[in-house]
Design a protein around this motif. Sequence first.
Motif, PDB file in Angstrom:
ATOM      1  N   MET A   1       0.774  -1.348  -0.292  1.00  0.00           N
ATOM      2  CA  MET A   1       0.145  -0.211  -0.181  1.00  0.00           C
ATOM      3  C   MET A   1       1.178   0.990   0.228  1.00  0.00           C
ATOM      4  SD  MET A   1      -2.702   0.998   2.705  1.00  0.00           S
ATOM      5  CE  MET A   1      -2.952  -0.199   2.471  1.00  0.00           C
ATOM      6  N   ALA A   2       1.025   1.985  -0.595  1.00  0.00           N
ATOM      7  CA  ALA A   2       1.495   3.777  -0.921  1.00  0.00           C
ATOM      8  C   ALA A   2       1.114   4.073   0.468  1.00  0.00           C
ATOM      9  CB  ALA A   2       0.981   4.389  -1.844  1.00  0.00           C
ATOM     10  N   ARG A   3       2.266   4.942   0.600  1.00  0.00           N
ATOM     11  CA  ARG A   3       2.413   5.474   1.730  1.00  0.00           C
ATOM     12  C   ARG A   3       3.202   6.537   1.764  1.00  0.00           C
ATOM     13  NH1 ARG A   3       6.606   5.200   5.625  1.00  0.00           N
ATOM     14  NH2 ARG A   3       7.550   3.657   5.318  1.00  0.00           N
ATOM     15  N   ARG A   4       3.736   7.929   2.930  1.00  0.00           N
ATOM     16  CA  ARG A   4       4.264   9.186   2.774  1.00  0.00           C
ATOM     17  C   ARG A   4       4.959   8.690   3.747  1.00  0.00           C
ATOM     18  NH1 ARG A   4       5.220  13.537   1.639  1.00  0.00           N
ATOM     19  NH2 ARG A   4       6.465  15.071   3.070  1.00  0.00           N
ATOM     20  N   GLY A   5       6.411   8.808   3.265  1.00  0.00           N
ATOM     21  CA  GLY A   5       7.983   8.174   4.345  1.00  0.00           C
ATOM     22  C   GLY A   5       7.481   8.974   6.247  1.00  0.00           C
ATOM     23  N   LEU A   6       8.801   8.851   6.496  1.00  0.00           N
ATOM     24  CA  LEU A   6       8.607  10.004   7.537  1.00  0.00           C
ATOM     25  C   LEU A   6       9.973  10.354   7.719  1.00  0.00           C
ATOM     26  CD1 LEU A   6       9.732   7.341  10.266  1.00  0.00           C
ATOM     27  CD2 LEU A   6       7.781   7.043   9.898  1.00  0.00           C
ATOM     28  N   LEU A   7      10.686  10.685   8.868  1.00  0.00           N
ATOM     29  CA  LEU A   7      11.287  11.402   9.027  1.00  0.00           C
ATOM     30  C   LEU A   7      11.871  10.836  10.310  1.00  0.00           C
ATOM     31  CD1 LEU A   7      10.974  15.182   8.181  1.00  0.00           C
ATOM     32  CD2 LEU A   7      11.763  13.216   6.926  1.00  0.00           C
ATOM     33  N   LEU A   8      12.425   9.869  11.305  1.00  0.00           N
ATOM     34  CA  LEU A   8      12.906   9.772  11.928  1.00  0.00           C
ATOM     35  C   LEU A   8      14.409   9.831  12.631  1.00  0.00           C
ATOM     36  CD1 LEU A   8      12.514   7.478  14.129  1.00  0.00           C
ATOM     37  CD2 LEU A   8      13.682   5.341  12.922  1.00  0.00           C
ATOM     38  N   VAL A   9      14.111  10.772  14.633  1.00  0.00           N
ATOM     39  CA  VAL A   9      15.096  11.423  14.488  1.00  0.00           C
ATOM     40  C   VAL A   9      15.499  10.814  15.516  1.00  0.00           C
ATOM     41  CG1 VAL A   9      16.037  13.540  16.175  1.00  0.00           C
ATOM     42  CG2 VAL A   9      14.827  14.066  13.595  1.00  0.00           C
ATOM     43  N   MET A  10      16.655  10.895  15.647  1.00  0.00           N
ATOM     44  CA  MET A  10      17.720  10.189  17.314  1.00  0.00           C
ATOM     45  C   MET A  10      18.365  10.945  17.659  1.00  0.00           C
ATOM     46  SD  MET A  10      17.362   5.595  16.724  1.00  0.00           S
ATOM     47  CE  MET A  10      18.857   5.855  15.761  1.00  0.00           C
ATOM     48  N   SER A  11      18.609  11.397  18.397  1.00  0.00           N
ATOM     49  CA  SER A  11      19.101  12.335  19.331  1.00  0.00           C
ATOM     50  C   SER A  11      19.576  11.605  20.722  1.00  0.00           C
ATOM     51  CB  SER A  11      18.648  13.408  19.314  1.00  0.00           C
ATOM     52  OG  SER A  11      17.708  14.300  18.495  1.00  0.00           O
ATOM     53  N   SER A  12      21.135  12.587  21.259  1.00  0.00           N
ATOM     54  CA  SER A  12      20.862  12.069  22.236  1.00  0.00           C
ATOM     55  C   SER A  12      22.898  12.265  22.386  1.00  0.00           C
ATOM     56  CB  SER A  12      21.470  10.467  22.797  1.00  0.00           C
ATOM     57  OG  SER A  12      22.926  10.100  21.736  1.00  0.00           O
ATOM     58  N   LYS A 115       6.447  19.036  11.026  1.00  0.00           N
ATOM     59  CA  LYS A 115       6.279  17.708  11.680  1.00  0.00           C
ATOM     60  C   LYS A 115       5.520  16.941  11.870  1.00  0.00           C
ATOM     61  CE  LYS A 115       3.716  19.385  16.815  1.00  0.00           C
ATOM     62  NZ  LYS A 115       3.375  20.507  17.188  1.00  0.00           N
ATOM     63  N   ASP A 116       4.394  17.202  10.685  1.00  0.00           N
ATOM     64  CA  ASP A 116       3.930  15.917  10.742  1.00  0.00           C
ATOM     65  C   ASP A 116       4.218  14.849  10.652  1.00  0.00           C
ATOM     66  OD1 ASP A 116       1.762  17.214  11.408  1.00  0.00           O
ATOM     67  OD2 ASP A 116       0.641  17.830   9.448  1.00  0.00           O
ATOM     68  N   ASP A 117       5.584  14.959   9.488  1.00  0.00           N
ATOM     69  CA  ASP A 117       6.328  14.104   8.506  1.00  0.00           C
ATOM     70  C   ASP A 117       7.380  13.585  10.255  1.00  0.00           C
ATOM     71  OD1 ASP A 117       5.095  14.021   6.045  1.00  0.00           O
ATOM     72  OD2 ASP A 117       6.215  15.510   6.249  1.00  0.00           O
ATOM     73  N   ALA A 185       5.137   0.880  14.399  1.00  0.00           N
ATOM     74  CA  ALA A 185       4.038   1.521  14.397  1.00  0.00           C
ATOM     75  C   ALA A 185       3.921   2.751  13.650  1.00  0.00           C
ATOM     76  CB  ALA A 185       3.861   1.596  16.241  1.00  0.00           C
ATOM     77  N   GLU A 186       4.222   3.928  13.872  1.00  0.00           N
ATOM     78  CA  GLU A 186       4.409   4.976  13.574  1.00  0.00           C
ATOM     79  C   GLU A 186       4.399   4.305  11.734  1.00  0.00           C
ATOM     80  OE1 GLU A 186       4.574   8.030  14.095  1.00  0.00           O
ATOM     81  OE2 GLU A 186       5.071   7.655  16.658  1.00  0.00           O
ATOM     82  N   ARG A 192      -0.217   9.127   7.582  1.00  0.00           N
ATOM     83  CA  ARG A 192       0.881   8.363   6.417  1.00  0.00           C
ATOM     84  C   ARG A 192       0.703   7.361   5.501  1.00  0.00           C
ATOM     85  NH1 ARG A 192       4.115   8.337  10.985  1.00  0.00           N
ATOM     86  NH2 ARG A 192       5.148  10.438  11.368  1.00  0.00           N
ATOM     87  N   LEU A 193      -0.397   6.189   5.183  1.00  0.00           N
ATOM     88  CA  LEU A 193      -0.977   5.491   4.389  1.00  0.00           C
ATOM     89  C   LEU A 193      -1.920   6.312   3.403  1.00  0.00           C
ATOM     90  CD1 LEU A 193      -1.857   2.395   6.866  1.00  0.00           C
ATOM     91  CD2 LEU A 193       0.179   2.773   5.954  1.00  0.00           C
ATOM     92  N   THR A 194      -1.118   7.133   2.031  1.00  0.00           N
ATOM     93  CA  THR A 194      -1.612   7.444   1.023  1.00  0.00           C
ATOM     94  C   THR A 194      -2.917   6.528   0.242  1.00  0.00           C
ATOM     95  OG1 THR A 194       0.453   7.408   0.323  1.00  0.00           O
ATOM     96  CG2 THR A 194       0.120   9.325   1.278  1.00  0.00           C
ATOM     97  N   GLY A 195      -2.205   5.308   0.448  1.00  0.00           N
ATOM     98  CA  GLY A 195      -3.018   4.029  -0.690  1.00  0.00           C
ATOM     99  C   GLY A 195      -4.316   3.728   0.362  1.00  0.00           C
ATOM    100  N   LEU A 196      -4.952   4.464   1.232  1.00  0.00           N
ATOM    101  CA  LEU A 196      -5.578   3.476   2.265  1.00  0.00           C
ATOM    102  C   LEU A 196      -6.795   3.670   1.594  1.00  0.00           C
ATOM    103  CD1 LEU A 196      -5.755   1.561   4.340  1.00  0.00           C
ATOM    104  CD2 LEU A 196      -6.141   3.666   5.996  1.00  0.00           C
ATOM    105  N   THR A 197      -7.355   4.953   1.442  1.00  0.00           N
ATOM    106  CA  THR A 197      -8.496   5.423   1.362  1.00  0.00           C
ATOM    107  C   THR A 197      -9.415   4.811  -0.297  1.00  0.00           C
ATOM    108  OG1 THR A 197      -8.250   8.236   1.861  1.00  0.00           O
ATOM    109  CG2 THR A 197      -9.958   7.327   0.322  1.00  0.00           C
ATOM    110  N   GLN A 198      -8.425   4.870  -1.054  1.00  0.00           N
ATOM    111  CA  GLN A 198      -8.453   4.085  -2.457  1.00  0.00           C
ATOM    112  C   GLN A 198      -8.698   2.743  -2.199  1.00  0.00           C
ATOM    113  OE1 GLN A 198      -8.662   5.076  -5.468  1.00  0.00           O
ATOM    114  NE2 GLN A 198      -9.819   3.275  -6.153  1.00  0.00           N
ATOM    115  N   PHE A 199      -7.792   1.759  -1.127  1.00  0.00           N
ATOM    116  CA  PHE A 199      -7.624   0.702  -1.113  1.00  0.00           C
ATOM    117  C   PHE A 199      -9.033   0.060  -0.072  1.00  0.00           C
ATOM    118  CE2 PHE A 199      -7.614  -3.011   2.401  1.00  0.00           C
ATOM    119  CZ  PHE A 199      -6.607  -3.756   1.886  1.00  0.00           C
TER     120      PHE A 199
END
Length: 207
Positions: A1-12, A115-117, A185-186, A192-199
């Motif tokens: 299913m098509a989805r938009r990617g995400l930005l995963l930040v790891m800081s420490s 922010k949303d990504d 989970a994210e 983020r599931l851009t193809g969900l509506t059509q599915f």
Amino acid sequence: MARRGLLLVMSSPSGAGKTTLSRMLLAADSNITMSVSVTTRKPRPGEVDGRDYHFIAKDAFTAEAEAGGLLEWAEVFGNFYGTPKKPVEQALAQGRDVLFDIDWQGTQQLAEAMKDDLVRVFILPPSAEELHERLIRRNQDAASIVAKRMAEASREISHWAEYDYVIVNDDVDRAFAQIQAVLTAERLRRRRLTGLTQFVRDLTKGL
């Protein structure tokens, strides 16, 4: 299913293990790519230009920032670091995730821009003593730099509450499993599931 990617930040704080965990994630997951930052500092032993960082002169960095070509940038220990905008936006549109190894300052700027990504993970060491030992074992910095990084660690850790997830890296395999759980989970978030509506539309036609 098509989805938009995400930005995963790891800081420490330096020495808490985010670089090791980042490399483990990149090796295990083919759908996530590392954001390669630009920096004005000199390469450390073993680092490769274009793979670990894009090493550029300060005037080139300033020109890129002023032109709006960086999503975020910060000065750390007298050197500048920043994230090029174009490759990140292309990856997200193609459904690929982008991993960031940046500090709290960069994370705040990234949140303002996308922010949303964004998914924010903060990595904590199990103790101050262990953090100091890890910095010494790295054998990359002079004793004065180690002392400076320890002093900076308290300020960096004070920003833990700005993150979505906090992981204590007392066992690297357990910490890695927790990061994988966060990512799984994210990726399933509805927005983020851009193809969900059509599915769902196609699914209900057969009911």
